[in-house]
Design a protein around this motif. Structure first.
Motif, short mmCIF file in Angstrom:
data_model
loop_
_atom_site.label_atom_id
_atom_site.label_comp_id
_atom_site.label_asym_id
_atom_site.label_seq_id
_atom_site.Cartn_x
_atom_site.Cartn_y
_atom_site.Cartn_z
N SER A 95 -18.28 29.51 -16.87
CA SER A 95 -19.10 30.04 -15.79
C SER A 95 -18.25 30.35 -14.56
N ALA A 96 -17.33 29.43 -14.22
CA ALA A 96 -16.45 29.65 -13.07
C ALA A 96 -15.54 30.85 -13.29
N VAL A 97 -15.00 30.99 -14.49
CA VAL A 97 -14.14 32.13 -14.81
C VAL A 97 -14.91 33.44 -14.72
N LEU A 98 -16.11 33.46 -15.27
CA LEU A 98 -16.93 34.67 -15.27
C LEU A 98 -17.32 35.07 -13.85
N THR A 99 -17.73 34.08 -13.05
CA THR A 99 -18.12 34.36 -11.67
C THR A 99 -16.93 34.88 -10.86
N ALA A 100 -15.78 34.25 -11.03
CA ALA A 100 -14.59 34.66 -10.28
C ALA A 100 -14.10 36.03 -10.73
N ALA A 101 -14.16 36.30 -12.03
CA ALA A 101 -13.72 37.60 -12.54
C ALA A 101 -14.60 38.71 -11.98
N HIS A 102 -15.89 38.47 -11.91
CA HIS A 102 -16.80 39.47 -11.35
C HIS A 102 -16.53 39.67 -9.86
N ALA A 103 -16.36 38.58 -9.12
CA ALA A 103 -16.11 38.69 -7.68
C ALA A 103 -14.80 39.40 -7.38
N ALA A 104 -13.80 39.22 -8.24
CA ALA A 104 -12.49 39.84 -8.04
C ALA A 104 -12.40 41.23 -8.66
N SER A 105 -13.50 41.69 -9.26
CA SER A 105 -13.53 43.01 -9.90
C SER A 105 -12.45 43.16 -10.97
N VAL A 106 -12.28 42.10 -11.75
CA VAL A 106 -11.33 42.15 -12.88
C VAL A 106 -11.84 43.15 -13.90
N GLY A 107 -10.96 43.94 -14.45
CA GLY A 107 -11.40 44.98 -15.38
C GLY A 107 -11.78 44.48 -16.75
N HIS A 108 -11.15 43.39 -17.20
CA HIS A 108 -11.30 43.00 -18.61
C HIS A 108 -11.20 41.48 -18.73
N LEU A 109 -12.16 40.88 -19.41
CA LEU A 109 -12.15 39.45 -19.68
C LEU A 109 -12.14 39.24 -21.18
N VAL A 110 -11.14 38.49 -21.67
CA VAL A 110 -11.05 38.14 -23.09
C VAL A 110 -11.37 36.65 -23.21
N HIS A 111 -12.47 36.34 -23.85
CA HIS A 111 -12.95 34.96 -23.94
C HIS A 111 -12.64 34.37 -25.32
N MET A 112 -12.03 33.19 -25.32
CA MET A 112 -11.76 32.50 -26.57
C MET A 112 -13.00 31.74 -27.03
N SER A 113 -13.69 32.32 -28.00
CA SER A 113 -14.81 31.64 -28.61
C SER A 113 -14.29 30.95 -29.88
N SER A 114 -15.08 30.89 -30.94
CA SER A 114 -14.67 30.13 -32.12
C SER A 114 -15.64 30.38 -33.25
N VAL A 115 -15.18 30.13 -34.47
CA VAL A 115 -16.10 30.10 -35.61
C VAL A 115 -17.18 29.05 -35.36
N GLY A 116 -16.87 28.07 -34.51
CA GLY A 116 -17.83 27.01 -34.21
C GLY A 116 -19.05 27.49 -33.46
N THR A 117 -19.03 28.71 -32.94
CA THR A 117 -20.22 29.22 -32.25
C THR A 117 -21.29 29.67 -33.22
N TYR A 118 -20.92 29.85 -34.50
CA TYR A 118 -21.88 30.37 -35.47
C TYR A 118 -22.83 29.29 -35.98
N ALA A 119 -24.04 29.72 -36.32
CA ALA A 119 -25.06 28.83 -36.89
C ALA A 119 -24.73 28.53 -38.34
N PRO A 120 -25.16 27.38 -38.85
CA PRO A 120 -25.01 27.10 -40.29
C PRO A 120 -25.92 28.04 -41.09
N GLY A 121 -25.80 27.95 -42.39
CA GLY A 121 -26.71 28.70 -43.25
C GLY A 121 -26.05 29.56 -44.29
N ARG A 122 -24.74 29.81 -44.14
CA ARG A 122 -24.03 30.64 -45.13
C ARG A 122 -22.71 29.97 -45.48
N TYR A 123 -22.70 28.67 -45.66
CA TYR A 123 -21.45 27.96 -45.94
C TYR A 123 -20.80 28.49 -47.21
#
Length: 356
Positions: A95-123
């Motif tokens: 949240s802090a990174v996103l808010t600061a990037a918007h306030a600073a008018s950063v052109g591009h944000l690359v966020h490290m997500s993960s396979v862990g963000t996915y829901a179960p169901g297709r193991y």
């Protein structure tokens, strides 16, 4: 380009700096403990900042000023007994990174997500980036990765094309030789030397294990391609083929013994509660819940393909364990058994202290 990287001294950050060190870009690192300026860490301007701190947003706003891109890698894996702090680092930090990037008018944000963000169901089956990102409810890590992506969703819905362009990297489990000491410190109790891992004669694990694994250098390569193309949206990343239990046993030179995850889960939970080891059951639940990854979008839009097979990536990190491989970065540097025990006694157990 001026590129700011949060968590730049960790596993992926170190690989990314190696990929960018000769690029001519201006590199700025944001970490809790700046490393000594040697090796890949030498050509970086460092800022010390805990993303869980109340002033993180304001501090990042100044650091982000004039940045062409921000790569947000910072995340917490310990202390597993203080999930409130981990949420402040992961979700609050995003949240802090996103808010600061918007306030600073950063052109591009690359966020490290993960396979862990996915829901179960297709193991054991592959999913593309449209699979639900509701996470694995029993895993604090997975819940926080899912919550961080919800923040990005809300931001994009609110600002549309007028906001920061956002890319989301969704890799499998990430390993490399240079991170061996750091990874083992997170996974093993302080009283167990990491050198015992390559010597295990038996691997008691469920035969159904099938996970996406990827080498850190392949993740770094994908991130550079995203920045160069100013790509947006989510990208799955994984080595091939998916890693199974027998692959792990072969790399270790151990005999595989079937131990059902339904039995292993309570054993992990009991040993964690008894403070015998630092990994909570959520990590095991995630390993036996998350789907495999279809990386077709990364191949088509980034011209990206992994150079390391999943088995070779595992072989690389296990070789690093045998060598006690490390870097001079605080998260990845080698600590002796005596030093780890001393830290446990003077600063608290790894599962409770903020700085591992």
């Amino acid at each position: 380009m001026r590129i700011v990287i949060t968590g730049a001294s960790g596993n992926v950050g170190t690989a990314l700096l190696g990929r960018l060190s000769e690029s001519g870009h201006e590199l700025v690192g944001v970490v809790r403990r700046p490393p000594d300026p040697v090796g890949v860490y030498a050509r970086v301007r460092w800022h010390e900042q805990d993303l869980a701190a109340p002033n993180a947003g304001a501090a990042l706003r100044q650091v982000f000023d004039g940045a062409d891109a921000v790569i947000h890698l910072a995340w917490g894996f310990q202390p597993t007994r203080n999930t409130e702090y981990l949420t402040r680092v992961g979700v609050g930090g995003t949240s802090a990174v996103l808010t600061a990037a918007h306030a600073a008018s950063v052109g591009h944000l690359v966020h490290m997500s993960s396979v862990g963000t996915y829901a179960p169901g297709r193991y054991g089956e592959r999913v593309d980036e449209s699979w639900p990102t509701t996470g694995v409810r029993t895993s604090p890590y997975s819940r926080d990765k899912s919550a961080a992506e919800e923040l990005l969703d809300e931001y994009e819905q609110r600002h549309g094309s007028d906001g920061v362009t956002i890319a989301r990297m969704r890799p499998g489990f990430i390993v490399q030789r240079a991170a061996a000491s750091g990874l083992m410190r997170y996974a093993l109790p302080g009283y167990v030397p990491m050198l015992v891992v390559p010597l295990l004669p038996v691997l008691p694990l469920d035969r159904q294990l099938c996970i996406p694994l990827i080498h850190a250098s392949d993740v770094a390569d994908a991130m550079v391609r995203v920045v160069e193309r100013r790509a947006q949206g989510p990208f799955n990343l994984a080595g091939e083929p998916p890693l199974g239990r027998d692959d792990v046993a072969d790399v270790l030179g151990a005999k595989a013994v079937h131990l059902p995850s339904g039995v292993l889960g309570p054993l992990v939970d009991l040993s964690w509660r008894a403070r015998l080891q630092p990994i909570d059951r959520g990590w095991l639940d995630m390993a036996f819940s998350v789907p495999l990854l279809d990386c077709g979008r990364a191949a088509a839009e980034l011209d990206w393909r992994p150079r390391w097979s999943s088995v070779d990536a595992l072989r690389d990190v296990i070789a690093g364990v045998a060598e006690q491989a490390h870097t001079e970065s605080p998260p990845l540097r080698r600590r002796s058994l005596l030093e780890q025990l001393q830290r446990d006694l003077t600063k608290g157990l790894l599962t409770t202290r903020h700085l591992p």
